[in-house]
Structure formats: structure tokens, C-alpha cells
Design an enzyme around this catalytic site. Structure first.
Site, PDB file in Angstrom:
ATOM      1  N   CYS A  79       0.773  -1.252   0.000  1.00 49.09           N
ATOM      2  CA  CYS A  79       0.000   0.000   0.000  1.00 49.09           C
ATOM      3  C   CYS A  79       0.801   1.297   0.000  1.00 49.09           C
ATOM      4  O   CYS A  79       0.741   2.064  -0.962  1.00 49.09           O
ATOM      5  CB  CYS A  79      -0.940   0.020   1.202  1.00 49.09           C
ATOM      6  SG  CYS A  79      -2.218  -1.240   1.166  1.00 49.09           S
TER       7      CYS A  79
ATOM      8  N   HIS B 169      -3.252   6.501   3.892  1.00 43.04           N
ATOM      9  CA  HIS B 169      -2.140   5.577   4.182  1.00 43.04           C
ATOM     10  C   HIS B 169      -0.771   6.122   3.780  1.00 43.04           C
ATOM     11  O   HIS B 169       0.126   5.369   3.419  1.00 43.04           O
ATOM     12  CB  HIS B 169      -2.385   4.220   3.519  1.00 43.04           C
ATOM     13  CG  HIS B 169      -2.029   3.079   4.411  1.00 43.04           C
ATOM     14  ND1 HIS B 169      -1.998   1.775   3.995  1.00 43.04           N
ATOM     15  CD2 HIS B 169      -1.676   3.048   5.717  1.00 43.04           C
ATOM     16  CE1 HIS B 169      -1.678   0.981   4.990  1.00 43.04           C
ATOM     17  NE2 HIS B 169      -1.472   1.746   6.054  1.00 43.04           N
TER      18      HIS B 169
ATOM     19  N   ASN C  81      -1.762  -2.495  -6.053  1.00 42.91           N
ATOM     20  CA  ASN C  81      -0.827  -3.618  -6.201  1.00 42.91           C
ATOM     21  C   ASN C  81      -1.612  -4.849  -6.629  1.00 42.91           C
ATOM     22  O   ASN C  81      -2.834  -4.801  -6.747  1.00 42.91           O
ATOM     23  CB  ASN C  81      -0.051  -3.904  -4.902  1.00 42.91           C
ATOM     24  CG  ASN C  81      -0.907  -3.965  -3.645  1.00 42.91           C
ATOM     25  OD1 ASN C  81      -0.819  -3.079  -2.785  1.00 42.91           O
ATOM     26  ND2 ASN C  81      -1.735  -4.983  -3.548  1.00 42.91           N
TER      27      ASN C  81
END
Length: 361
Positions: free
Chosen positions: A60, A116, A259
Site C-alpha cells: 500500500c 495511508h 498492487n
């Protein structure tokens, strides 16, 4: 602005949808047989579907750092693991993020979903170029949620105000879509309306998964498939609103994942590896560019080798914005590819330095 390319009044709106942990084979237009992703497939049918697109990292935070800065995560000090809630650092404050670049050039900006990229004040979305933020700063997995046990759970925030606590995974896809639609409508109807950049990093399909009652059992792939079909539905809602608001013709939509997730599931899906690995299964991701009204090719399939860092110079080019010197980019301008004007990638964003020999962050 680049003379003669765009004026402020004609800059395209940009919607960047970043799904969490969606593998290369996990949409029906990329070979999934267990789900029907009708609305996302329609983006591919009327846009460009990339077959050799790679995330910036197989996890992430580094992946998002690469997207937001146009640089390899290591160049900007974000090459290691994810930013947990007790992290003392995040996206480097000295970087000119994509949101900052667009905001400085006339765009209204919003981040709706999972950030994040750091949780201290200098790293927060509104310190990194976003006018509006809604969603999570963190993941909902155990290793992050445990930090909030004595606070009632991980909060959902709107510009720093707690909207829900704890966050409920089954509600997040709808909540984020509702927020995005409301924000777009208010931006479009503002008497001083600007072109907008909506960065929409969905919390799904990261674990823990959540599926609303309406979509339970909809797929042949358990909770993951059901969550995927719910995501597809709400992307369709967003696209319908672009049409309803009369702005679809001047809007560029990018759809991709941060991803990969897992290896292929049948002999026609040969990729190996999974999230956290640098095999194709960890880095290769679905990616679609849509914008028929902006000259984006329709129904095209591109085998161009592309990666997440390319979107920074590409979106700048589409908006007619010169990347200021001495911004360092590892990405390349894909605008000629997605418009069918070139078979070659431009290796230099106007005004930027590419792969310059500069110290890493």
C-alpha cells in the site's frame, strides 16, 4: 499553463480510482470468470485497457507514494513497508504531490477513501494538496486497528471530524461513493466552479472485506467476489452522475489498483506471485483510461509498458500544466499513447527532470 493547449475553462476533470489489492485477473475484462464487472468493463470498452501496467510497489504505502509523486518510492523515502498509525514519517513534505500541482493550477481537489501516507500533521491529505478529505487515514487490518482499541475503533473522517467510529467495512464503498458524488455536485454547481481532481483510493478490496446485504451471494467467488461486484456497482453510480451533471465529456477517468493480489487461477492466467512479492502477481495490475470526449481511444488495448509513476506527468500533460523545474520524475507521459497519437512513450515531462542524479529522500 502551456500556451495554446488548454485554458482554465477547458481543463479536464480528473477522476482517479485506486482499488486496494485488486489482482490483474480480477475483473471480467481481464479474464475473471467468477464475477461480472459490467460497469468497469464498459470503461474498457470505451477507453484504453493496459495489459502491461505495474504498480509502484507490491504494498500500500510505497505504491501510493509513487503515484502521488511520480517517483520510485525509494527516491522519496517511502520504500519500506506501510505507514502504521504510530509511524513518525510519511510522504515527504518537500515533494510536490500531484494534488498540489493540480491545485496550484486551478483545480479543486479531493481525496475520498484510504490515505495511508502518514498520520502526523505534515503528511495529512489537506497538507498535501487536497481541499477535501473523507475516509480512512489507515487500514482496517488487525495490526493497525489494534492502535485504536481504546478509542472505539478506526474512525472515518471528514476533514478531521469523526463521522463513524468504528469504521464498518460493509458500508465503506457506498459511503465513499456517496461522498464523491456529493463533492462533485457541489464543485460543479459552485458559481466559481473549477475543474476538479478526485482521487478515490477505495478501502476495498483490502482485508477485512465487507459486503452490504444487497450484494451478499452475488458472485461465484465468495466474499471477495461479492465485494468486487459491489465496487463495480458503485463505480457505475459515479459514472452515471458524471453524465447526469453534464460533465462526462470533459472528464478523464483512470481505474487501477495499488498492487496485485494473488497468482493466476487457471492455465490461461500464467502470472505467479502475490501481494508483497515483486513477481508479476504482486506488481502487475489492471489499468483502464477512459475519456472519449477528451480524445482518449475507445476500445483500445495497449501493451505499452507503463507504471503508476507515469500518471503524474500524463495528467499534467492532459491538463496543459507544465511541471515546474526542478521537480524530479521517474514517470513518463502516456498521453500520446492513450489518445492514439503515438506508439512511443514521451520520456520527459515538460519542465521536469527525469531520473536526475539527485539525493534520495
Amino acid at each position: 499553463f502551456i500556451p495554446g493547449v488548454f485554458s482554465v475553462d477547458h481543463q479536464p476533470n480528473i477522476v482517479f480510482i485506486l482499488v486496494d489489492d485488486q489482482g490483474y485477473y480480477d475483473l471480467s475484462c481481464y479474464g475473471a470468470e467468477e464475477v461480472k464487472t459490467t460497469r468497469i468493463d464498459q470503461l474498457a470498452e470505451k477507453g484504453v485497457r493496459f495489459t502491461d501496467y505495474y504498480a509502484a510497489a507490491p504494498i500500500c504505502s510505497p505504491s501510493r507514494a509513487g503515484l502521488m509523486t511520480g517517483c520510485y518510492p525509494r527516491r522519496v523515502g517511502n520504500a519500506i513497508w506501510v505507514h502504521r498509525p504510530d509511524s513518525e514519517f510519511g510522504i515527504h513534505p518537500d515533494e510536490l504531490t500531484l494534488a498540489e500541482l493540480l491545485k496550484q493550477n486551478g483545480y479543486a481537489t479531493a481525496c475520498i477513501g484510504k490515505w495511508h501516507l502518514g498520520f502526523k500533521e505534515p503528511f495529512l491529505p489537506q497538507k498535501q494538496g487536497f481541499d477535501h478529505h473523507f475516509g480512512l487515514l489507515h487500514n482496517l487490518d488487525y495490526y493497525e486497528a489494534i492502535h485504536f482499541e481504546d478509542q472505539g475503533g478506526v474512525p472515518v473522517l471528514r476533514n478531521g471530524e469523526v463521522i463513524m467510529q468504528p469504521a464498518e467495512p460493509a458500508k465503506l464503498t457506498r459511503m465513499c461513493t456517496d461522498e464523491a458524488i456529493t463533492w462533485i455536485e457541489s464543485t460543479v454547481k459552485d458559481e466559481n466552479s473549477k475543474p476538479f481532481f478526485l482521487y478515490m483510493p477505495h478501502t476495498m478490496l483490502h482485508s477485512p472485506l465487507g459486503v452490504s446485504e444487497e450484494f451478499v451471494g452475488k458472485s461465484d467467488w465468495g466474499e471477495l467476489g461479492d465485494a468486487t461486484m459491489e465496487l463495480d456497482h458503485h463505480i457505475g453510480r459515479l459514472m452515471d452522475k458524471l453524465e447526469e451533471f453534464g460533465i462526462a465529456e470533459n472528464t478523464l477517468v483512470i481505474y487501477t489498483s495499488d498492487n496485485g493480489r494473488r497468482p493466476g487461477r487457471n492455465p490461461d492466467q500464467p502470472l505467479g506471485g502475490s501481494k508483497l512479492t515483486t513477481w508479476d502477481g504482486g506488481l502487475k495490475a489492471p489499468c483502464i483510461a477512459w475519456g472519449p470526449g477528451l480524445g482518449i481511444q475507445q476500445g483500445a488495448v495497449s501493451g505499452t509498458l507503463a507504471h503508476a509513476m507515469d500518471w503524474y506527468p500524463t495528467l499534467a500533460s492532459m491538463a496543459g500544466i507544465k511541471v515546474p523545474d526542478p521537480v524530479i520524475l521517474d514517470g513518463r507521459d502516456l498521453s500520446g499513447i492513450i489518445k492514439g497519437e503515438s506508439k512511443e512513450v514521451s520520456y520527459q515531462a515538460e519542465g521536469s527532470s527525469l531520473n536526475a542524479e539527485v539525493p534520495l529522500r
